[in-house]
Design a protein around this motif. Structure first.
Motif, PDB file in Angstrom:
ATOM      1  N   ARG A  46       0.841  -1.200   0.000  1.00  0.00           N
ATOM      2  CA  ARG A  46       0.000   0.000   0.000  1.00  0.00           C
ATOM      3  C   ARG A  46       0.871   1.243   0.000  1.00  0.00           C
ATOM      4  O   ARG A  46       0.645   2.184  -0.768  1.00  0.00           O
TER       5      ARG A  46
ATOM      6  N   ALA B 108      -2.662  12.519  -5.809  1.00  0.00           N
ATOM      7  CA  ALA B 108      -2.430  11.637  -4.667  1.00  0.00           C
ATOM      8  C   ALA B 108      -3.044  12.235  -3.405  1.00  0.00           C
ATOM      9  O   ALA B 108      -3.603  11.525  -2.574  1.00  0.00           O
ATOM     10  N   GLU B 109      -2.961  13.554  -3.259  1.00  0.00           N
ATOM     11  CA  GLU B 109      -3.583  14.213  -2.106  1.00  0.00           C
ATOM     12  C   GLU B 109      -5.075  13.930  -2.082  1.00  0.00           C
ATOM     13  O   GLU B 109      -5.676  13.736  -1.030  1.00  0.00           O
ATOM     14  N   LEU B 110      -5.668  13.910  -3.269  1.00  0.00           N
ATOM     15  CA  LEU B 110      -7.112  13.646  -3.352  1.00  0.00           C
ATOM     16  C   LEU B 110      -7.457  12.207  -2.960  1.00  0.00           C
ATOM     17  O   LEU B 110      -8.612  11.883  -2.715  1.00  0.00           O
ATOM     18  N   MET B 111      -6.448  11.346  -2.953  1.00  0.00           N
ATOM     19  CA  MET B 111      -6.673   9.960  -2.516  1.00  0.00           C
ATOM     20  C   MET B 111      -6.477   9.833  -1.012  1.00  0.00           C
ATOM     21  O   MET B 111      -6.544   8.740  -0.461  1.00  0.00           O
ATOM     22  N   GLY B 112      -6.169  10.940  -0.366  1.00  0.00           N
ATOM     23  CA  GLY B 112      -5.928  10.864   1.067  1.00  0.00           C
ATOM     24  C   GLY B 112      -4.475  10.652   1.431  1.00  0.00           C
ATOM     25  O   GLY B 112      -4.143  10.365   2.566  1.00  0.00           O
ATOM     26  N   ILE B 113      -3.569  10.800   0.441  1.00  0.00           N
ATOM     27  CA  ILE B 113      -2.156  10.578   0.706  1.00  0.00           C
ATOM     28  C   ILE B 113      -1.507  11.907   1.067  1.00  0.00           C
ATOM     29  O   ILE B 113      -1.520  12.848   0.291  1.00  0.00           O
ATOM     30  N   ASP B 114      -0.912  11.958   2.257  1.00  0.00           N
ATOM     31  CA  ASP B 114      -0.201  13.162   2.688  1.00  0.00           C
ATOM     32  C   ASP B 114       1.226  13.065   2.161  1.00  0.00           C
ATOM     33  O   ASP B 114       2.047  12.320   2.704  1.00  0.00           O
TER      34      ASP B 114
ATOM     35  N   SER C 135      -6.834  18.521   1.799  1.00  0.00           N
ATOM     36  CA  SER C 135      -7.673  17.573   1.064  1.00  0.00           C
ATOM     37  C   SER C 135      -7.472  16.141   1.515  1.00  0.00           C
ATOM     38  O   SER C 135      -8.418  15.354   1.536  1.00  0.00           O
ATOM     39  N   HIS C 136      -6.252  15.769   1.894  1.00  0.00           N
ATOM     40  CA  HIS C 136      -6.078  14.367   2.263  1.00  0.00           C
ATOM     41  C   HIS C 136      -6.820  14.022   3.568  1.00  0.00           C
ATOM     42  O   HIS C 136      -7.190  12.874   3.791  1.00  0.00           O
TER      43      HIS C 136
ATOM     44  N   VAL D  68     -10.654  13.310   2.759  1.00  0.00           N
ATOM     45  CA  VAL D  68     -10.976  11.986   2.215  1.00  0.00           C
ATOM     46  C   VAL D  68     -11.429  11.067   3.343  1.00  0.00           C
ATOM     47  O   VAL D  68     -12.376  10.295   3.212  1.00  0.00           O
TER      48      VAL D  68
ATOM     49  N   ARG E 138      -7.117   5.507   1.886  1.00  0.00           N
ATOM     50  CA  ARG E 138      -7.684   6.016   3.129  1.00  0.00           C
ATOM     51  C   ARG E 138      -9.166   5.727   3.133  1.00  0.00           C
ATOM     52  O   ARG E 138      -9.990   6.633   3.214  1.00  0.00           O
TER      53      ARG E 138
END
Lengths: 345, 296, 232
Positions: free
Chosen positions: B164, B179-185, C72-73, C76, C105
């Protein structure tokens, strides 16, 4: 606004003042050999050659976006060029300096061919590898003294006063010349291309700017400048060793001076050289902590004030001693905001 | 047979170089950062083990186990607090800041440990060897280094392709905002990548210190060899980095052998031979032998 | 219940003000369309909800919580997923890997890779294909599927029809009722008015950064929409 007369030009009141000050400074510096001691001259030779090197590194990184950590290649080659032309070919050392610089610029052409296959950070390391290759190759050539080094015979033979004066005026040419060359480049079409490239490389390319050609020209100019400075340094020092001539410490000093003084401006490296010398005096007794301090200050400046000390001055005073941007001058208006992006890009 | 010996030694040396290069390659792949302090950080790790060994009397192997995770933490913090900021300021800032860090490290190490060379004692494995034929002996330690290198690269390959977190790294490298929109910081992903890079380079540095004596000024050369291995192998390929390391190692050892046999100065072999092969690859096949991504 | 409420939201796109005090409400479970011409501020509006665009004034309240300051993260995790303009799938990752990244996430819920393949059967045979090698329509389906993998409570769709052939757009829009039927609230932004009206329960129209019209899609006349859309 249309009723008033306006003109577009580069000079401001500050830059006119700056020009007067600069000419006066050059006049003063030119006559130092007539009253200064050998020690004075040697210090100024160090300062002026460093200024030249810093302007070259700034031209590469601040204007063309090329971070090179291998300029020591050309410094060393310039020095050994002096040996070859002065000692082996019998030229007068004062003449050998500029000719060696030209010869090194020719060598820089295929060097650029290799280096420019890389970009960004890998270009930086690549320039370092190239410098190492030159160092190692020269260290293997016994006619040039191999690893133990060689004395610049043609310089040693000169009478000391003559050598000091000649080296000094050559150093003055290097320092002033470097500033002048950078200034002229930036006022030319090449300078416009470089500004465009610095702002947006892809955009510039799509407008027909030959990005590669602009970068190669800058690389060659920097090679010439560094080689000239390197030859002058060793004309002065007389004793030449590959490890010293090709050390990466040259790059450390150049980067420090430019970053702290103000990258991407002409005034920055001048200020930076002054700061460097002050720091050198203050920290001379502290051994390696001197270099640690250099590195730490440079890192802090990059993080906190990336435009260096000169950007702090600019923010306060809108001073431009070396005018390269065209400004709109209106009748009866004392000061105007600038058009176009500032030195930080 | 001395030639076979030279080639074998070169291959095994290549394993060490690949170990150095892995972290550099990973960080460039994830965030387009070239860490100019990479080599000095490996030497830092070696000296930290020296310090631990001197202070507590542990063996170098125990030191290794302690220092590698410590370097991971240092890498994570370094990226999170300082380097993440520089990445937002354009291309010059990360290079200049990491260069500054390299200078600081070298000189602090010089001050703390003096200019004398130090070494790490790995025990008898350092000198033991397997006798393969009459003329060919393979050292246990170089062999171990090579095996560790292969395992590490394999591990990194698995990490990036099947986990992951690895997918998150590749996604961030492809498109940060998406990637930020996927929740990835991305700040944490970058920090993790740098942590892994420093952990591996610490491993490399300690193995290096066990293999030979080292000085505080050895950092830059390590960076250069790591860089050459990455470029020869081709950007974007971890296994390519292994091949690149091996090519470099073999160039160096065979180069030395050639100079010796031809009776010319040994300075023409070794490191210089490696550089010349690197330049040749750069001239003829600039994307490297196994490139997957471009140089920009 | 009101799932999302924007109150007087203003926002900038670079130096240019894109939104001027926009207020709107979205009920849980409904499908809302925001229509408007190019440059009206639709994508910026979705960006303020998703967190990719900062809010300079006003509030964004989601499930009773002020989220305007959250990155934004983080949003989610709260259940807001954006399918961005231009798809922006990850080119070097395969279709399946793109979907798996979508679940990085994820909240608890029923969306899995298999379910996405059932929703968009065209993707199933492409599971191992690299994102860069997909057609526009395949990429759009993948982008929607990827957003669903997080099991969002609020799904934001930005210009699904952009650059795609009408028959492809029609196929994609056939999936919307299935998503809404699972209870997901949908806000979609569209230039294609017909498609938007057909898919949505309610419609807002944006004109130069301000709301020019809103109402139930069944109750709005063509003249009303045209006037509001073009501002004539």
């Amino acid at each position: 606004m249309n009723e008033r007369d306006f003109s577009v030009g580069r000079m401001t009141r500050a830059s006119r003042a700056g020009l007067v000050i600069a000419l006066a400074a050059v006049a003063v510096l030119a006559v130092v050999p007539f009253w200064g001691t050998s020690g004075n001259l040697h210090t100024l030779i160090d300062a002026l050659t460093l200024l030249a090197l810093a302007q070259m590194w700034n031209l590469l990184a601040g204007y063309a976006g090329l971070v090179s950590i291998g300029q020591q290649a050309f410094i060393g080659l310039g020095a050994y060029g002096l040996v070859v032309l002065g000692d082996k070919a019998g030229l007068h050392p004062f003449l050998a300096v500029p000719i060696a610089a030209l010869a090194v610029t020719v060598i820089a052409v295929p060097t650029a061919g290799l280096a420019f296959r890389l970009r960004g950070g890998y270009f930086a390391i690549g320039t370092w590898v190239i410098a190492e290759v030159y160092r190692l190759v020269i260290s293997n050539i016994s006619e040039l003294g191999s690893g133990t080094g060689i004395t610049v015979g043609s310089a040693a033979e000169l009478e000391r006063g003559t050598r000091d004066k000649g080296a000094y005026w050559l150093a003055l040419c290097a320092g002033i010349g470097a500033v002048l060359v950078v200034y002229l480049i930036l006022r030319s079409r090449l300078g416009l291309a470089l500004t465009a490239i610095r702002d947006n490389e892809t955009g510039a390319q799509s407008l027909g700017v030959d990005v590669l050609r602009a970068k190669v020209i800058v690389y060659l100019v920097a090679a010439f400048g560094c080689a000239f400075a390197g030859a002058v340094v060793y004309l002065n020092l007389i004793r030449l060793q590959p490890d010293a001539a090709f050390t990466v410490n040259w790059t450390v000093y150049m980067i420090f001076i430019v970053v702290i003084g103000g990258i991407g401006t002409i005034e920055g490296p001048i200020l930076g050289t002054a700061v460097f010398f002050v720091m050198q005096e203050l920290l001379a007794d502290y051994g390696v902590w001197y270099l640690v301090a250099l590195g730490a200050v440079a890192v802090v400046v990059m993080l906190v004030a990336p435009g260096g000390l000169w950007s702090l001055v600019l923010r306060r005073f809108d001073l431009r001693l070396f005018p390269v941007q065209r400004r709109l001058r209106m009748e009866g208006v004392a000061r105007l905001p600038e058009l176009g992006p500032g030195p930080e890009g | 047979m001395t030639w076979v010996n030279a080639v074998v030694q070169g291959i095994l040396l290549g394993g060490l170089y690949a170990l150095f290069a892995a972290g550099l390659s990973l960080v460039f792949g994830v965030m387009r950062l070239v860490n100019l302090a990479h080599g000095d950080l490996s030497i830092l790790a070696a000296f930290l083990v020296v310090a631990v060994v001197d202070a507590a009397g542990f063996s170098a192997w125990v030191g290794l186990v302690l220092i590698v995770p410590a370097m991971f933490a240092i890498g994570y913090l370094l990226q999170y607090t300082i380097l993440n900021r520089t990445l937002e300021s354009g291309e010059l800032a990360p290079l200049l800041v990491t260069f500054g860090i390299a200078i600081i490290l070298q000189n602090v190490l010089l001050e703390a440990f003096s200019a004398d060379s130090r070494g790490l004692d790995a025990g008898s494995i350092e000198t033991d060897s397997i006798r393969v034929t009459d003329q060919l002996a393979v050292g246990w330690f170089p062999l171990l280094t090579f095996v560790v290198s292969v395992l590490l690269l394999g591990g990194l390959q698995l990490l990036t392709s099947r986990t992951r977190v690895g997918r998150a790294m590749r996604a961030t490298a492809d498109d940060l905002r998406a990637a930020e929109l996927m929740g990835i910081d991305h700040r944490r992903i970058y920090a993790l990548a740098m942590g892994i890079a420093l952990g591996t380079v610490a491993l490399a540095g300690v193995f290096f210190g066990m293999r030979t004596t080292f000085f505080p000024s050895d950092g830059p050369v390590r960076l250069i060899f790591a860089f050459e291995a990455v470029i020869i192998g081709g950007l974007g390929s971890l296994w390519g980095t292994l091949v690149g390391g091996v090519v470099l190692g073999v160039a160096q050892t065979v180069g030395t052998q050639i100079a010796f046999s031809a009776g010319i100065s040994p300075g023409w072999g070794g490191v210089l031979a490696g550089h010349l092969v690197f330049l040749a690859v750069l001239a003829m096949r600039p994307t490297g032998l196994f490139a997957r991504t471009q140089t920009t | 219940m009101t799932l999302l409420r924007l109150d007087g939201v203003s926002s900038f796109y670079g130096d240019f003000q894109a939104l001027f005090g926009v207020s709107l409400e979205v009920e849980e479970g409904e499908t809302l369309a925001i229509i408007g011409a190019n440059g009206a501020g639709k994508s910026t509006l979705l960006g303020t909800i998703a967190g990719s665009v900062p809010v300079s004034s006003g509030s964004v309240v989601y499930a009773g919580q002020e989220v305007g300051r959250l990155r934004s993260h983080t949003r989610v995790e709260l259940g807001i997923s954006l399918v961005p303009e231009g798809r922006r799938i990850f080119p070097s990752l395969s279709v399946e890997e793109n979907l798996l990244v979508g679940s990085y996430r994820k909240r608890p819920g029923a969306w899995t890779v298999r379910r996405v393949f059932e929703l968009f059967p065209l993707l199933a045979p492409l599971a191992r294909r690299a994102g860069a090698k997909l057609s526009g329509g395949e990429q759009q389906a993948l982008a929607i599927g990827r957003a669903l993998m997080a099991n969002p409570r609020l799904l934001l769709l930005d210009e699904v029809s952009l650059g795609l052939a009408p028959v492809v757009v029609k196929q994609l829009y056939e999936a919307i009722p299935a998503i809404a039927g699972a209870g997901t609230t949908i806000v979609l932004v569209e230039q294609d008015i017909g498609q938007a009206i057909r898919a949505a329960d309610r419609v807002y129209c944006l004109l130069e950064g301000r709301i020019s019209l809103h109402g139930r899609s069944s109750e709005l006349s063509r003249e009303q929409i045209t006037t509001a859309y073009f501002g004539v």
